[in-house]
Scaffold this active site. Structure first.
Site, PDB file in Angstrom:
ATOM      1  N   ALA A 205       0.745  -1.214  -0.035  1.00 50.80           N
ATOM      2  CA  ALA A 205      -0.134   0.135   0.245  1.00 50.80           C
ATOM      3  C   ALA A 205       0.898   1.478   0.004  1.00 50.80           C
ATOM      4  CB  ALA A 205      -0.942  -0.001   1.243  1.00 50.80           C
ATOM      5  N   ASN A 206       0.278   2.298   0.273  1.00 51.62           N
ATOM      6  CA  ASN A 206       1.029   3.499   0.423  1.00 51.62           C
ATOM      7  C   ASN A 206       0.526   4.657   1.236  1.00 51.62           C
ATOM      8  OD1 ASN A 206      -1.003   5.582  -1.048  1.00 51.62           O
ATOM      9  ND2 ASN A 206      -0.417   4.049  -2.791  1.00 51.62           N
TER      10      ASN A 206
END
Ligand code: CTP
Length: 398
Positions: A205-206
């Protein structure tokens, strides 16, 4: 959006009157001017001194004060909105019947602005046939009557009748000031991060929180547009219930939804931080720790912006570009490669801009080589800034 708006609050006798303290703070923070009138009963629940301090205006209570008698008509004319909150059963009945035995009621009866009411009472009173009839009468007079929350009541019982929370009343107030510059437009917004599953417990993810996408969705909605909000996992989502929210997890899910919704939209703003790569395979069982080193094989995700760029007919397509170096060149390249009409460049090198901050600073690039710089401002203001440019482009394309 409430900058300079004049809000007149009428407070009646209910335990929920304490919530007007935080509502007043919220309205002042939004830039509104607030004046308050109270019934005598209301002063038993909340101090006029607190409300006059927060509103920065004298709180008016008495119909027969010398300086007030002459002004009650003017108060209803001064306001852009009169909010009666909490609205007690007693004041509701008087309003429904046009009675006028205190200052609040005489201001209400002479108000030329729109009127909104937030009722508060015990559940049995709320459901009584007389209350139902009175609420209907108020709605029939053109007033906006808000619903009530369910939960713990002052009587110790639990049920329907609680006044809405200040944050929700604030939303209703903003909703009542919705404008129509973009009425008829349907806007697709992508927002948040995406999660690319490695196994049942892990993902790639980020740091995107969805704050900028949410600010954009709300800004479009408040200018009259219909908004379809496709979001990956995020901390922020639009609060207005008429915004359609489609929740997705992976880049592939977001791609499918965006391609499906795009033909129904006249504008698309792709602010999501979509993963560029996803695992080639998602393990069906948790991957166990074994060797010293572990290599994960990744494949490219589908580029949603590029796909919409190739599908678009006369829609206005806005992309984002998050860059750490050669910002302008890279953003211009994305604008051309993905066939977007505008690219909003976010630089990771700007203080106070980027993931999770309340503020942002963007450069908007168009196809004619124009460059617009926002300066550092709140994400709401950046959203308004982008919308001004979008509106200008729509006019040029019309
Ligand atoms: N985008 C997209 N689908 C992807 C990747 C990106 O729709 N699979 C969109 C983003 O929402 C954004 C724009 O493309 O509007 C640019 O995203 P960005 O991450 O800055 O650039 P990339 O195209 O991914 O290129 P790079 O990571 O090499 O900078």
């Amino acid at each position: 959006m409430l900058q300079g708006k004049k809000i007149l609050i009428g407070v009646t006798g209910s335990i929920a009157a304490y919530k007007i303290i935080s509502l007043t703070r919220l309205l002042i923070k939004e830039g509104a001017e607030v004046k308050i009138v109270m019934t005598k009963a209301a002063t038993k629940f909340v101090s006029p001194l607190v409300l006059s301090t927060l509103s920065k205006n004298k709180v008016l209570i008495n119909l027969f004060e010398k300086d007030v008698w002459a002004n009650h008509v003017m108060l209803g004319r001064w306001a852009d909105l009169m909010l009666i909150a909490p609205l007690s059963c007693n004041t509701l009945a008087k309003m429904a019947n046009g009675q006028c035995d205190n200052l609040l009621l005489s201001v209400y009866l002479s108000a030329t602005c729109k009127v909104m009411c937030a009722p508060a009472m015990d559940e049995d009173m709320w459901h009584h046939a007389a209350t139902r009839k009175n609420i209907e009468a108020l709605t029939g007079y053109g007033n906006i009557v808000l619903g009530v929350d369910s939960g713990e009541l002052a009587s110790g019982l639990s049920g329907e009748g609680r006044m809405l929370e200040p944050e929700n009343i604030l939303l209703e107030i903003k909703n009542s000031f919705r404008t129509n510059e973009l009425t008829g437009e349907t806007v697709l917004i992508t927002s948040g991060s995406t999660h690319e599953a490695i196994d049942p417990v892990r993902f790639i993810a980020n740091h995107s929180t969805g704050k900028m996408g949410t600010a954009l969705a709300e800004a479009f909605y408040l200018r009259g547009a219909d908004v379809i909000f496709i979001s990956g996992p995020a901390q922020h989502f639009p609060a207005y219930k008429n915004i359609e929210i489609i929740k997705v997890t992976s880049a592939e899910d977001m791609f499918i939804q965006a391609v499906q919704q795009f033909p129904n939209c006249s504008i698309a703003v792709l602010s999501a931080a979509v993963a560029d790569y996803t695992p080639v395979e998602t393990a069906s069982q948790k991957i166990k720790k074994k060797e010293e080193q572990f290599t994960l094989s990744l494949k490219k995700t589908k580029d949603i912006l590029k796909e919409l760029g190739s599908l678009k007919s006369n829609q206005l397509l806005v992309g984002f570009a998050l860059e750490t170096n050669n910002e302008l060149d890279n953003a211009r390249k994305k604008l051309a490669d993905k066939n977007a009409d505008l690219i909003v460049l976010n630089s990771m090198n700007e203080q106070g801009a980027g993931f999770g901050f309340d503020t942002n600073k963007v450069t908007v690039l168009d196809k004619n080589g124009n460059q617009y710089e926002s300066g550092l401002m709140s994400k709401q203001d950046v959203a308004d800034y982008i919308l001004e440019i979008v509106e200008e482009k729509l006019k040029q394309n019309a």
